[in-house]
Design a protein around this motif. Structure first.
Motif, short mmCIF file in Angstrom:
data_model
loop_
_atom_site.label_atom_id
_atom_site.label_comp_id
_atom_site.label_asym_id
_atom_site.label_seq_id
_atom_site.Cartn_x
_atom_site.Cartn_y
_atom_site.Cartn_z
N THR A 34 12.31 42.19 4.81
CA THR A 34 11.61 40.92 4.72
C THR A 34 10.95 40.81 3.35
O THR A 34 10.37 41.78 2.86
CB THR A 34 10.51 40.81 5.79
OG1 THR A 34 11.10 40.99 7.09
CG2 THR A 34 9.80 39.47 5.74
N VAL A 35 11.05 39.63 2.75
CA VAL A 35 10.37 39.36 1.48
C VAL A 35 9.37 38.23 1.71
O VAL A 35 9.75 37.15 2.17
CB VAL A 35 11.36 38.98 0.37
CG1 VAL A 35 10.60 38.65 -0.92
CG2 VAL A 35 12.35 40.11 0.13
N LEU A 36 8.10 38.49 1.36
CA LEU A 36 7.05 37.48 1.42
C LEU A 36 6.79 37.01 -0.01
O LEU A 36 6.18 37.73 -0.81
CB LEU A 36 5.77 38.08 2.02
CG LEU A 36 5.91 38.67 3.43
CD1 LEU A 36 4.71 39.54 3.76
CD2 LEU A 36 6.07 37.56 4.46
N HIS A 37 7.29 35.84 -0.34
CA HIS A 37 7.20 35.35 -1.72
C HIS A 37 5.78 34.87 -2.03
O HIS A 37 5.06 34.34 -1.18
CB HIS A 37 8.19 34.20 -1.92
CG HIS A 37 9.63 34.65 -1.88
ND1 HIS A 37 10.23 35.29 -2.94
CD2 HIS A 37 10.56 34.58 -0.89
CE1 HIS A 37 11.49 35.58 -2.62
NE2 HIS A 37 11.72 35.16 -1.38
N ASP A 38 5.38 35.09 -3.28
CA ASP A 38 4.06 34.66 -3.78
C ASP A 38 2.92 35.21 -2.93
O ASP A 38 1.94 34.52 -2.66
CB ASP A 38 3.99 33.14 -3.87
CG ASP A 38 4.89 32.61 -4.98
OD1 ASP A 38 4.86 33.17 -6.08
OD2 ASP A 38 5.64 31.64 -4.73
N ARG A 85 3.18 27.55 7.59
CA ARG A 85 1.73 27.74 7.48
C ARG A 85 1.27 28.75 8.52
O ARG A 85 1.83 28.84 9.61
CB ARG A 85 1.03 26.41 7.71
CG ARG A 85 1.27 25.38 6.60
CD ARG A 85 0.99 23.97 7.05
NE ARG A 85 2.07 23.47 7.91
CZ ARG A 85 1.85 22.83 9.06
NH1 ARG A 85 0.62 22.66 9.52
NH2 ARG A 85 2.87 22.39 9.78
N LEU A 86 0.23 29.50 8.15
CA LEU A 86 -0.30 30.55 9.01
C LEU A 86 -1.81 30.42 9.08
O LEU A 86 -2.47 30.24 8.06
CB LEU A 86 0.09 31.92 8.45
CG LEU A 86 -0.11 33.15 9.33
CD1 LEU A 86 0.75 33.07 10.58
CD2 LEU A 86 0.25 34.41 8.54
N ALA A 87 -2.36 30.53 10.29
CA ALA A 87 -3.80 30.46 10.49
C ALA A 87 -4.15 31.30 11.71
O ALA A 87 -3.29 31.97 12.29
CB ALA A 87 -4.26 29.01 10.65
N PRO A 109 -5.46 39.87 2.67
CA PRO A 109 -6.02 39.65 1.34
C PRO A 109 -5.36 38.46 0.64
O PRO A 109 -4.43 37.84 1.17
CB PRO A 109 -5.68 40.96 0.62
CG PRO A 109 -4.35 41.34 1.22
CD PRO A 109 -4.43 40.93 2.67
N GLY A 110 -5.82 38.18 -0.57
CA GLY A 110 -5.18 37.17 -1.41
C GLY A 110 -5.13 35.81 -0.76
O GLY A 110 -6.13 35.33 -0.21
N ASN A 111 -3.96 35.19 -0.79
CA ASN A 111 -3.82 33.84 -0.25
C ASN A 111 -3.65 33.81 1.27
O ASN A 111 -3.46 32.75 1.85
CB ASN A 111 -2.65 33.11 -0.91
CG ASN A 111 -1.34 33.88 -0.78
OD1 ASN A 111 -1.10 34.58 0.20
ND2 ASN A 111 -0.47 33.73 -1.78
N LYS A 112 -3.69 34.97 1.90
CA LYS A 112 -3.68 35.12 3.37
C LYS A 112 -2.45 34.50 4.03
O LYS A 112 -2.44 34.24 5.24
CB LYS A 112 -4.96 34.54 3.98
CG LYS A 112 -6.23 35.21 3.46
CD LYS A 112 -7.47 34.69 4.14
CE LYS A 112 -8.73 35.31 3.55
NZ LYS A 112 -8.77 36.77 3.69
N LEU A 113 -1.40 34.25 3.24
CA LEU A 113 -0.17 33.64 3.75
C LEU A 113 -0.42 32.29 4.41
O LEU A 113 0.32 31.86 5.30
CB LEU A 113 0.53 34.58 4.75
CG LEU A 113 1.06 35.88 4.17
CD1 LEU A 113 1.58 36.80 5.28
CD2 LEU A 113 2.18 35.63 3.16
N ALA A 114 -1.48 31.61 3.97
CA ALA A 114 -1.82 30.31 4.56
C ALA A 114 -0.65 29.34 4.42
O ALA A 114 -0.36 28.55 5.32
CB ALA A 114 -3.07 29.75 3.90
#
Length: 243
Positions: free
Chosen positions: A57-61, A29-31, A39-44
């Motif tokens: 690096t791959v950031l999925h979804d 989780r990221l905050a 943008p988008g889901n903000k990597l939350a």
């Protein structure tokens, strides 16, 4: 190898284990203040995979489900999970500076985030092995007093070919040999973004010792850390090691 680097590597699982790793996948989780620009889901809630020997690096979804952001040795792209490219950018770091960087003081697009988060996750998850690279110069600095403890310091100079926060960085090591703090300037955010990243809640994953809780705070004069705001709050819930 620097003697203290050797001690740190041993404390985090040992050179042999780290050198046998091909990839690391982390879920968490990221905050914090900085992700509000994303943008988008903000990597939350994120799933990230890094290749250990290559800056990849791959950031999925991200930025949405069904897509992924890829940071690949300095370049970035957004693609579907089937590999269809949707958007690309070469030399993405330069976009953070000059007139083009003004928008990024407020919000970032998916490729901005792919670049910053891509190299940052790679740096965070490959340390301390990262410090043993032949093109990274590391010396031991003066010791540091923190919360009644004496921490040793590693001062690292990174070459231009490694994408990272800044060329000069400092790693603080406790009496057990664990990295507990990491100082840098987050240059894509701004030259004013002097930061201290605190690492704790170290856990073992397939023989590697990795901090699962990280917090980034502003750093004031004399390397003193301010208690607010929290630039970044990062939690790793699961980590998988591939060999």
């Amino acid at each position: 190898m620097n003697e203290l680097v050797d001690e740190v590597l041993t404390a985090h699982g040992g050179a042999e284990r780290w050198q046998s790793v091909s990839a690391i996948t982390a879920r968490g989780r990221l905050a914090g203040l900085l992700p509000r620009r994303f943008p988008g889901n903000k990597l939350a809630n994120f799933t990230v995979q890094v290749q250990v020997t290559e800056q990849c690096t791959v950031l999925h979804d991200f930025p949405q489900a069904g897509k992924r952001a890829v940071f690949d040795r300095g370049d970035v792209r957004i693609e579907t999970h089937d590999g269809e490219q949707l958007d690309t950018r070469t030399d993405p770091r330069s976009a953070f500076f000059g007139l083009s960087g003004l928008r990024r003081n407020v919000n970032w697009d998916p490729l901005d985030t792919a670049y910053f988060a891509g190299y940052a996750f790679w740096n965070y998850l490959t340390a301390p092995l990262l410090l043993t690279r032949g093109d990274v110069t590391v010396i031991e600095g003066e010791p540091w007093q923190e919360s009644g403890q004496q921490w040793r310091r590693l001062q690292a100079a990174f070459p231009a070919q490694i994408d990272t926060h800044s060329r000069q960085q400092t790693f603080y090591v406790d009496t057990d040999g664990l990295i507990r703090r990491h100082d840098f300037v987050a240059e894509p955010v701004g030259n004013w973004a002097k930061a201290a990243l605190y690492c704790d809640q170290h856990r073992e994953f397939d023989g590697l010792i990795i901090p699962t809780r990280r917090r980034v705070f502003p750093r004031g004069p004399g390397s003193r850390v301010l208690s607010r705001p929290t630039f970044l709050a990062l939690e790793f819930d699961e980590i998988e090691i591939e060999r």
